[in-house]
Enzyme design. Structure first.
Site, short mmCIF file in Angstrom:
data_model
loop_
_atom_site.label_atom_id
_atom_site.label_comp_id
_atom_site.label_asym_id
_atom_site.label_seq_id
_atom_site.Cartn_x
_atom_site.Cartn_y
_atom_site.Cartn_z
N LYS A 169 36.10 18.76 36.13
CA LYS A 169 37.06 18.48 37.20
C LYS A 169 37.72 19.79 37.63
CE LYS A 169 40.94 15.22 37.72
NZ LYS A 169 41.72 14.20 36.99
N SER A 212 41.51 9.80 39.50
CA SER A 212 41.30 11.01 40.28
C SER A 212 40.06 11.82 39.87
CB SER A 212 42.54 11.90 40.18
OG SER A 212 42.74 12.32 38.85
N SER A 252 42.88 8.28 35.12
CA SER A 252 41.94 9.09 35.91
C SER A 252 40.62 9.43 35.25
CB SER A 252 42.62 10.37 36.37
OG SER A 252 43.39 10.08 37.50
#
Ligand code: GLN
Length: 491
Positions: A82, A157, A181
């Site tokens: 990420k 996310s 997330s």
């Protein structure tokens, strides 16, 4: 043999038997990313030159027989991370315009540990700006599509991370989980996602969203792969004072233990209104399978779980408003110069932060403001302690909890973007876990049909503090009972 279909165990076996080299594997991934990722949009940046160089070097040195099991257990295994993890020398943006051209000057502990263990970082994946969101649509740069249905969101996310694993564009990925997330996008993309106990993994070098809730963890196609990654990334780090010095066991050893007599609690409040009927059915089927394997289920209640969303959204926003103060255009990132400093702050932050980040900074400042701190922030802190105590109490009756991850399967792109409350509600079963600091995972358990698409569903396992082993034990059993739960979309 399609190299991009292999999991970590299979890749390791192939290297050991000299079936292929890290260069073959990295080239296969780069080719697939070029072919597929223009439709999925999981990556923000692919370090093509860098990874080829590393893979060539590794291939030249050959398989490190002696070191492979000890110091380099992930030798030659590619991964994605990420874009919230600082990765030295590579663009690191948090999917925000304010960091559009930022190159990280140092390496996060987690990525460093993986690289030292022989893993190869393919690139950085898309996310909601500063990890705020549940659909990856608040990224300033691109929209990531769900590999099972390109008209739908991958969740968020860590949506780019989950999509990269589901689409076969990385064998595993790193996400972060502040309120779901890792678990929610893993669930919407049909892959395994693991949020460790708060403090199990170092947060050093990961951009902070809400420091008392943030935790790093793996997303992979099965539970064993996540256990192998957790083995490497878990453990004390002097650079994160909240990281625990508790010993790190070999998490892969728990996957094979049977679950006879294991007490699993079903949280009544997690099977309430709003849970999609078909999602519920898949979870009930999973419960049936685990029951046959000897697990004992009982209903339990966590009455304060209903305050989970409120507790989370107050505390998280308060911490966000403080953590994001550092993006002022003076020290790094985008800057709109002005002779007047206050004007400069206003223009910089006004132009380069997205709507969701601004909303949270404003709400966070409000709940911390002099007249309202007692009514919101301080009350939420007390409620957090009470919620945590309720979880601790039920763990004296049952070993582990099972419930849904997300109330619905993946929703359509654009469906919830104009209604923040609807978006926040999609986290209803994941957010109560973070204020309690517990470890939890998202385990794929089948599919539902929606408008002609086959969409994945997962169940969530929640364990007591530092009992990651129990999660791997149950997930390992479940994967054996239902091997079809691990599958990939046709892309
Ligand atoms: N979706 C939740 C939020 O918007 C959780 C985000 C996260 O875990 N980073 O805050």
């Amino acid at each position: 043999m399609e190299l991009t279909n292999l999991n970590i165990t299979e890749l390791k076996k192939g290297y050991k038997e000299n079936k292929f080299t890290p260069l073959d594997v990295v080239e296969a991934y780069l080719t697939r990313i070029k072919e597929i990722d223009n439709r999925v949009n999981s990556y923000l940046y692919v370090d093509e030159k860098g990874v080829l160089e590393i893979a060539k070097k590794m291939t030249g040195h050959g398989y490190p027989e002696a070191a492979a099991e000890k110091s380099q257990p992930l030798w030659g295994i590619p991964f994605s991370a990420k874009d919230l993890y600082l990765t030295r020398g590579l663009p690191t943006t948090a999917a925000s315009k304010i960091l559009e051209n930022f190159v990280a000057p140092y390496e996060s502990t987690v990525t460093k540990r993986l690289i030292d263990a022989g893993a190869i970082l393919l690139g950085k994946t898309n996310l909601d700006e500063f990890a705020m969101g549940s659909s990856t649509e608040s990224s300033a740069f691109k929209i990531t599509h769900n590999p099972w249905d390109l008209d739908r969101v991958p969740g968020g996310s860590s949506g780019g991370s989950a999509a990269s694993v589901a689409a076969g564009l990385a064998p595993f990925s790193l996400g972060t989980d502040t309120g779901g997330s890792i678990r929610q996008p893993a669930s919407l993309c049909g892959v395994f996602g693991f949020k460790p106990t708060y403090g199990r993994v170092s947060r050093y070098g990961i951009m902070a969203m809400a420091s008392s809730l943030d935790q790093a963890g793996p997303i992979s196609s099965n539970a064993r792969d996540s256990a192998a990654v957790l083995n490497v990334i878990a453990g004390r780090d002097a650079r994160d004072a909240t990281s625990s010095s508790k010993e790190v066991p070999d998490y892969t050893q728990f996957l094979g233990l049977d679950i006879k007599g294991l007490k699993i609690g079903l949280v009544k409040e997690f099977f309430a209104e709003g849970l999609d009927e078909n999602v519920k059915k898949r979870i009930e089927e999973a419960i049936g399978l685990l029951e046959k394997a000897g697990a004992e289920f009982q209903e339990i209640s966590i009455p304060k779980a209903k305050y989970g969303l409120s507790i989370y959204y107050i505390l998280m926003m308060a911490e966000v408003s403080s953590n994001l103060a550092r993006y002022d255009g003076v020290r790094y990132g985008f800057c709109k110069r002005d002779a007047n400093l206050i004007e400069q702050y206003k223009k910089t932050r006004g132009q380069a932060l997205g709507a969701e980040a601004k909303r949270r900074i404003m709400l966070g400042s409000y709940v911390l403001s002099a007249g309202y701190k007692d009514a919101y922030y301080n009350l939420a802190q007390k409620a957090r302690t009470a919620l945590r105590a309720e979880f601790e109490k039920v763990f004296s009756k049952v070993d582990i909890l099972l419930g849904p991850v997300s109330p619905t399967p993946a929703f359509k792109i654009g469906e919830k973007m104009n209604d923040p409350v609807q978006m926040y509600l999609s986290d209803i079963y994941t957010v109560p876990i973070n204020p309690a600091g517990l470890p939890a995972a998202s385990v794929p358990c089948g599919f539902v049909e929606r408008d002609g698409s086959k969409l994945p569903v997962s169940f969530q396992l929640i364990a007591p503090h530092f009992r990651e082993d129990l999660i791997f034990q149950v997930a390992g059993n479940y994967e054996k009972l239902n091997p079809d739960s691990i599958s990939k979309p046709n892309l």
